[in-house]
Write an enzyme that holds these catalytic residues in place. Structure first.
Site, short mmCIF file in Angstrom:
data_model
loop_
_atom_site.label_atom_id
_atom_site.label_comp_id
_atom_site.label_asym_id
_atom_site.label_seq_id
_atom_site.Cartn_x
_atom_site.Cartn_y
_atom_site.Cartn_z
N VAL A 202 0.85 -1.19 0.00
CA VAL A 202 0.00 0.00 0.00
C VAL A 202 0.88 1.24 0.00
CG1 VAL A 202 -1.79 1.28 1.26
CG2 VAL A 202 -1.82 -1.22 1.28
N LYS A 203 0.41 2.22 -0.76
CA LYS A 203 1.12 3.51 -0.76
C LYS A 203 0.25 4.55 -0.09
CE LYS A 203 2.46 6.89 -4.22
NZ LYS A 203 3.01 7.06 -5.55
N THR A 204 0.85 5.37 0.76
CA THR A 204 0.07 6.38 1.45
C THR A 204 0.95 7.61 1.67
OG1 THR A 204 -1.43 6.74 3.29
CG2 THR A 204 0.57 5.57 3.80
#
Ligand code: R5P
Length: 292
Positions: A202-204
């Site tokens: 996941v990218k955040t």
């Protein structure tokens, strides 16, 4: 048929040597299939367990933004210094030499532009094309809390299903709508939804308060976007804080390609991500390389 007739040399079965059965180095990734683990190992460095991704996919809704006017001129020289390139298929096919040894994370959604509602997008690449392009992951934007939350979450799960079929990981990108509050509570919600629905990583965004609760409550690796261009030392501090608070790497665009010295910036980021360097020492490295 020498084996049937009888071997010429004695066989050695090493019956006293147990076959290794090691855990895969990435958080939450033990039960993934061999192909998926192999692709993740080309994105994340198996020694440091981390990655420096260079994000240059902004043109799919922003057009030729500053620093990306000419990918062939501005970006190709940077590629050797990144672990992975995050890019659209159009830019990949037209401008990146296919003999590159870098892993590719392919941006797969589309359908929106900066002129309209950004969350109104869908999958815009077939899995077959991702396979043809030999990519190591597919990136899908997820707009939790935005107008098109439902369709973007389901686009991501469709990509996860297709990726599982062929061994290609899905990177879920948590996009923050214009009116969303960027705090730990929001990012815990968004990242956890993506991981529970099957994204392999996941990218955040990094947030100064409570980021460690976001990484702790997300069962798969998290990488951070860079966001708007910051002074180099501030961007390096952000990367360092994120790594110290549990991020498995960075996926930065503007803070690299809009820097005065993008190659020096990538090398400084590598020092933080892979070598645990302090932001101050990494900034010294940036300055030294920039002035060379
Ligand atoms: C947005 O267009 C993409 O998700 C980018 O890949 C992402 O925002 C990272 O780029 P930046 O570091 O410029 O925010």
């Amino acid at each position: 048929m020498a084996d049937i007739d009888g071997p010429n040399a004695p066989k050695q079965f090493y019956s006293d040597v147990p076959q290794p059965s090691e855990k895969f180095f990435l958080k939450g990734s033990n039960s993934l299939d061999w192909g998926m683990q192999n692709r993740l190992s080309r994105i994340f460095n198996p020694v440091s367990g981390k990655t420096v991704m260079l994000a240059i996919d902004h043109g799919y809704f922003l057009g030729p933004t500053a620093g990306l006017e000419r990918i062939d001129v501005n970006i190709l020289p940077l590629i050797p210094y990144a672990d992975t390139l995050m890019i659209t298929r159009g830019a990949l096919r037209t401008m990146v030499p296919p003999d590159t040894q870098k892993s590719i994370v392919l941006r797969v959604p589309g359908g929106a532009s900066i002129l309209r509602e950004l969350s109104n997008e869908d999958l815009a690449v077939d899995i077959e094309d991702a396979i043809r392009l030999n990519v190591c992951a597919m990136a899908v934007q997820v707009y939790v809390g935005s107008e098109h939350e439902h369709q973007t979450i389901l686009s991501m799960t469709r990509m996860v299903d297709m990726g599982l079929r062929y061994g290609i990981p899905t990177l879920a990108v948590t996009a923050v709508g214009k009116d969303m509050v960027r705090d730990a509570k929001y990012f815990r919600l968004a990242t956890r939804i993506c991981a529970e629905l099957g994204a392999q990583y996941v990218k955040t965004y990094y947030i100064p308060e409570g980021f460690e609760t976001v990484t702790a409550s997300c069962p798969v690796p998290i990488v951070i976007a860079g966001g708007k261009k910051l002074p180099e030392l501030d961007a390096l501090k952000m990367a360092s804080n994120a790594i110290n608070e549990g991020a498995a790497g960075v996926d930065m665009g503007r803070n690299v390609f809009q820097s005065d010295a993008p190659i020096a910036m990538l090398q400084a980021l590598r020092a933080i991500v892979h070598d645990d360097e302090t932001p101050e020492k990494a900034f010294d490295l940036y300055t030294e390389l920039k002035n060379k």
